[in-house]
Design a protein around this motif. Structure first.
Motif: not given
Length: 305
Positions: A155-160, A170-175
């Motif tokens: 998991r990786w978050d982007v706080f913009a 924004y919440e990203l998961t591994a692809n």
């Protein structure tokens, strides 16, 4: 900032590919091209260590953004650097390397709980999707997927901070498929361009880099090879078409606006056009009220007027 620490960070980055490098290699970076990256990595040009004003602002805002992120999410900080990584340079100029693939580098902003977090500041709302999604600019997306590949995190978050007034998470998961493609592409680029020394293709925006690489031309006029002749032909055609169709494009835009009239836009079988309202604003830069015109086909990212 500690200049020695920053210079150590810049030097260590030359030994591999970091998240922002990935965007340049894939042609997604607004700031760096693959050719400029190659010139930096090979030492042919000194990497510009000077911070721009937006970079300074972003650095200054990081503590505030971290506080707001923790407030919104309730997550814990500081987190721990994953055991899958080696620390090449410490914070605030953090640089990590994958223990399994030491050429894979990353400079994440922070770790919180079970994920990494990156903070972004942008004035362009149009590049960012709805909060809670993974709809972020392509360069930021590949950067974060690369960081997940380096660290092994899922998991990786982007706080913009957008437009100087809006915060979005924004919440990203591994692809895994995307990560594999990025690793393969970057490994091939490293082998061809760094190990073997072959320069990447020049692209739009590379004129300053080429001028810096070749500052003192001789008087010699060399015979052109077939590739150079083909490039010259295509360049001439492109310039000719550019002049030929510039007026037509403006006319087509006007005709489409007339069709849209008081609506927001039109939807076609494989395209859509919008003529969206823009409010007047005196925030930072004076902007008159008006409308922004954009045409998008399903297979491309659209053209703005």
């Amino acid at each position: 900032m500690n200049d020695d620490a920053k210079m150590a960070w810049l030097a260590a980055r030359r030994n591999g590919i970091s998240g922002t490098d990935v965007a340049a290699i894939c042609g997604l970076s607004k700031w760096t091209t693959a050719l400029k990256l190659w010139a930096w990595k090979t030492g042919k040009l000194a990497e510009d260590g000077e911070e721009t004003e937006p970079m300074r602002i972003g650095k200054l805002l990081e503590p505030w953004l971290l506080a707001r992120y923790l407030e919104r999410t309730g997550r814990t900080w500081p987190g721990h650097v994953p055991e899958t990584c080696s620390v090449l340079t410490p914070a605030p100029w953090l640089l990590l390397a994958s223990k399994a693939q030491p050429w894979m580098l990353g400079s994440p902003d922070v770790f919180c709980g079970d994920r990494g977090v990156d903070f972004k500041c942008s004035s362009l709302f149009s590049e960012w999707g709805a909060e809670g999604t993974d709809e972020i600019p392509s360069a930021a997306l590949v950067q974060c997927q690369w960081y997940m590949a380096v660290t092994g995190l899922a998991r990786w978050d982007v706080f913009a901070f957008l437009g100087g007034r809006t915060l979005r998470l924004y919440e990203l998961t591994a692809n895994p498929e995307l990560q594999t493609a990025l690793v393969e592409r970057c490994r091939a680029w490293w082998q061809r361009c760094i190990v073997e020394g072959a320069a990447p293709e020049a692209s739009a925006g590379d004129s300053p880099t080429l001028s810096a690489l070749h500052p003192s031309p001789s008087e010699e006029m060399r015979p052109a090879n077939l590739r150079a002749s083909e490039l010259a032909r295509r360049y001439a055609e492109a310039r000719k078409e550019e002049k030929k169709y510039a007026g037509f494009a403006e006319g087509f835009a006007a005709s489409l606006k007339a069709e849209i009239a008081s609506s927001r836009g039109l939807i076609g079988p494989d395209w859509h056009a919008t003529w969206s309202p823009v409010k007047a604003s005196d925030y930072m830069v004076h902007k008159k009220a008006g409308r922004t015109f954009r045409v998008t086909f399903d297979h491309d990212e659209g053209d703005d007027e």
